[in-house]
Design an enzyme around this catalytic site. Structure first.
Site, PDB file in Angstrom:
ATOM      1  N   HIS A   1       0.636  -0.823   0.111  1.00  0.00           N
ATOM      2  CA  HIS A   1       0.157  -0.618  -0.090  1.00  0.00           C
ATOM      3  C   HIS A   1       0.371   1.263   0.249  1.00  0.00           C
ATOM      4  O   HIS A   1       2.105   1.078   0.441  1.00  0.00           O
ATOM      5  CB  HIS A   1      -0.957   0.297   1.427  1.00  0.00           C
ATOM      6  CG  HIS A   1       0.103   0.506   2.623  1.00  0.00           C
ATOM      7  ND1 HIS A   1      -0.288   1.511   3.168  1.00  0.00           N
ATOM      8  CD2 HIS A   1       0.194  -0.092   3.529  1.00  0.00           C
ATOM      9  CE1 HIS A   1       0.397   1.799   3.970  1.00  0.00           C
ATOM     10  NE2 HIS A   1       0.981   0.606   4.464  1.00  0.00           N
ATOM     11  N   CYS A   2      -0.165   1.933  -1.081  1.00  0.00           N
ATOM     12  CA  CYS A   2       1.249   3.689  -0.359  1.00  0.00           C
ATOM     13  C   CYS A   2       0.192   4.539   0.840  1.00  0.00           C
ATOM     14  O   CYS A   2      -0.577   4.197   1.017  1.00  0.00           O
ATOM     15  CB  CYS A   2       1.139   4.419  -1.778  1.00  0.00           C
ATOM     16  SG  CYS A   2      -0.426   4.494  -2.500  1.00  0.00           S
ATOM     17  N   ILE A   3      -0.122   5.712   0.263  1.00  0.00           N
ATOM     18  CA  ILE A   3      -0.130   6.822   1.013  1.00  0.00           C
ATOM     19  C   ILE A   3      -2.016   6.720   1.058  1.00  0.00           C
ATOM     20  O   ILE A   3      -2.964   7.106   1.851  1.00  0.00           O
ATOM     21  CB  ILE A   3      -0.183   7.967   1.162  1.00  0.00           C
ATOM     22  CG1 ILE A   3      -0.496   9.080   1.971  1.00  0.00           C
ATOM     23  CG2 ILE A   3      -0.182   8.760  -0.034  1.00  0.00           C
ATOM     24  CD1 ILE A   3       0.136   8.529   3.564  1.00  0.00           C
TER      25      ILE A   3
END
Length: 637
Positions: free
Chosen positions: A25-27
């Site tokens: 996942h990223c932000i």
């Protein structure tokens, strides 16, 4: 578990657990690598409560969640039984062959371009000092400077071994060892005597054999400064290393895996990879020069005119290795020489804009863009001045084309990879120091590119609206700015740069407004400040994005660049931690704009209010350029 059901639904609709290779996942989003993306149910996912939208990009199936992505990710990992991994997603191989080639080349060469340019500048200055009679080529000063200038290029395979092996997923130091073996000095003296015999006699590939390996003939080549052999050897070496890693017991992996990898890859490189890659490099060089010789002037028009377009789209990486290969094989290269005038054409157009335009913000931006362009850094000029104005950019392409044609007509070439702008001129001096017509043509070529772009832009590149002050329009702009300031809550700009609407961003999650309303900023300085006072509620481990909840309750997301999660935090320095309280104007993150762009990533930074639904109206500034601390967004309750 709060998001357990959402996690189950997401896993089911991306094709089930068996269809997922990995998830990170990223932000704002979950990034899945799926075995078969056609098994995913995109429409069902997009309609789920808790899912903002779905995107497919770069071989990743991206489910956009928003601020709660970390919680949803933990639920997905737990429900799906995945290994928790907050590392950034790797670049997928499911992209076009051309895009993969550009990505590989840029990843291998970009980390060393700065040092390569620096050593090239030293070598170029050394040649210039000899040409001007300031240095004797037999002097100690010359010899030491020449050693510095030649150091990186001569041992190029060692440096490329590190970056190439890293790119292909192997151990960089194994790549360096392979490169060092290729330039091992003792092997270069083996060819001093008579050969044992000759292979391929009477053909283009005729090769004397001086040594054998286990009875197999070794065709010795000069691998100093070479490019192609070490890249291919590293690609194969990474695979061999992974194979041995799987079958070697953990207790002896530390030394057995490098031992076995080198024992296999180095002999194979000398026996097969090196000779074949060297011959391929020679053929590539001959093909390049053949095309150039068909019509040098047309080649100059093409390269000089489109070079800036290549740079914008990253396509110049396809020409850089060809140029370096030509330097290795022939000692000179005409390709990069033909592109040399493009930056001077660019600053000619910028100077005309600087003189004629009446918009004070654009005028003030033109001055530093012109100065940086003199030294070959044209991004501020392109993205801040000529491209937004359109006509000056096209005119600069015309100037670059004419300059490139003059370079080609004079048969000018570079003899080393040197600096940019005026610092690149010494790279056009032959190692002998003889300044012939090919070098002296540089001055008129650059002058023509500069003057032509200046004159055409001055007289034809700007509309009347650009060159005539309009009090009425200025009054409207002031009124709009005042309208921005009447909002109940103000979000200040977190950085300095150029304003772009979100709709122009390539990332659909931001451009569609799915993540909230706001604007994008093209930063001109690598510092991000707090736009409000509040709490850092999200700070991704890769430090490329930050979420802040203001004291007023507004939730603000700032995402530095596009897909910069793939950098894994490189070129970013966070000065705060998640959960920390920050005050408006406090420095939060520092980032290296040039390094990020050289790594092939766009630096455009969306600044969005993720909970805009609770506000009656969201206003954004009408300015085209902004300084940190200036009003950026206002929120009316």
């Amino acid at each position: 578990m709060k998001y357990e059901q959402l996690a189950k639904d997401i896993i089911e609709n991306v094709g089930g657990r068996e269809n997922i290779n990995s998830v990170v996942h990223c932000i704002t989003r979950l990034r899945f690598k799926l075995k078969d993306e056609s098994k995913a149910n995109k429409e069902v996912l997009k309609d789920m409560d808790g899912v903002v939208t779905v995107m497919q990009s770069g071989g990743q199936y991206q489910v956009v969640i928003g601020n709660h992505v970390q919680d949803v990710y933990k639920a997905v990992v737990e429900v799906g039984g995945f290994g928790a991994n907050d590392a950034p997603a790797e670049e997928s191989g499911k992209t076009s062959l051309f895009n993969r080639f550009i990505d590989i080349i840029s990843s291998i060469f970009s980390p060393i371009l700065g040092v390569l340019a620096a050593t090239g500048m030293i070598k170029g200055l050394n040649a210039m000092f000899v040409a001007l009679g300031w240095l004797d080529p037999t002097s100690g000063t010359y010899q030491i400077l020449n050693a510095v200038g030649d150091s990186l290029f001569y041992f190029f395979p060692i440096f490329l071994g590190y970056t190439a092996m890293k790119k292909f997923g192997g151990s960089p130091f194994i790549g360096m060892a392979i490169g060092a073996a290729l330039v091992y000095p003792t092997l270069s003296t083996v060819t001093a005597g008579d050969p044992l015999y000759t292979l391929f006699s009477g053909t283009l590939f005729e090769s004397p054999v001086y040594i054998t390996f286990l009875g197999i003939p070794v065709i010795l080549m000069s691998y100093a400064s070479s490019v192609i052999p070490i890249i291919i050897a590293s690609a194969i070496g990474a695979k061999v290393e992974k194979m041995f890693t799987k079958i070697t017991p953990d207790v002896v992996k530390t030394f057995i895996v490098p031992f076995a990898t080198l024992l296999v890859v180095v002999p194979v490189t000398f026996l097969l990879i090196g000779p074949i890659a060297t011959w391929a490099g020679q053929l590539l060089g001959q093909a390049t020069l053949f095309i150039f010789n068909l019509s040098p002037i047309i080649a100059g028009l093409f390269i000089g005119g489109l070079w800036q377009v290549f740079v914008i789209f990253g396509l110049h990486w396809g020409l850089v290795p060809i140029a370096i290969n030509n330097l290795t094989v022939y000692g000179s290269d005409p390709v990069l020489a033909m592109a040399f005038a493009a930056s001077f054409a660019q600053i000619g157009a910028v100077l005309a804009v600087w003189i004629r335009i009446k918009n004070q913000k654009m005028k003030s931006l033109s001055a530093p863009a012109f100065i940086s362009g003199i030294f070959g850094v044209t991004e501020p000029a392109i993205y801040g001045i000529t491209l937004p104005l359109k006509k000056p950019f096209f005119i600069s392409c015309i100037g670059g084309a004419v300059g490139g044609a003059v370079f080609a007509f004079a048969n000018s070439a570079i003899y080393m990879v040197g600096g940019l702008g005026i610092f690149g001129i010494p790279s056009l001096i032959p190692p002998t120091g003889e300044l012939g017509f090919a070098f002296w043509a540089v001055v008129p070529a650059l002058g023509i590119a500069f003057v032509l772009s200046f004159v055409l832009t001055y007289f034809f590149g700007l509309s009347k609206a650009h060159t005539t002050a309009d009090p009425a329009s200025e009054k409207v702009a002031v009124q709009k700015e005042e309208a921005l300031l009447v909002g109940n809550q103000i979000v200040a700009s977190p950085m300095e740069g150029l304003i772009r609407p979100l709709s122009e961003i390539g990332d659909a999650a931001f451009s569609s407004g799915a993540l909230g309303q706001g604007v994008a900023i093209e930063p001109t300085e690598g510092r991000l400040f707090a736009p409000v006072s509040g709490i850092v509620t999200a700070l991704f481990p890769t430090k490329h994005a930050i979420g802040i909840t203001a004291d007023s309750g507004a939730e603000i997301l700032i995402h530095i660049g596009m897909n910069t999660v793939q950098l894994g935090g490189e070129h970013f320095t966070a000065l705060v931690e998640q959960g920390a309280r920050v005050e408006k104007g406090q420095l939060l993150i520092e980032f290296d704009i040039e390094a990020i762009q050289k790594a092939g990533f766009e630096i455009t930074t969306p600044v969005v209010v993720t909970d805009t639904g609770k506000y009656a109206q969201v206003n954004t500034t009408t300015d085209k350029q902004i300084k940190w601390g200036d009003p950026l967004i206002s929120l009316d309750i």
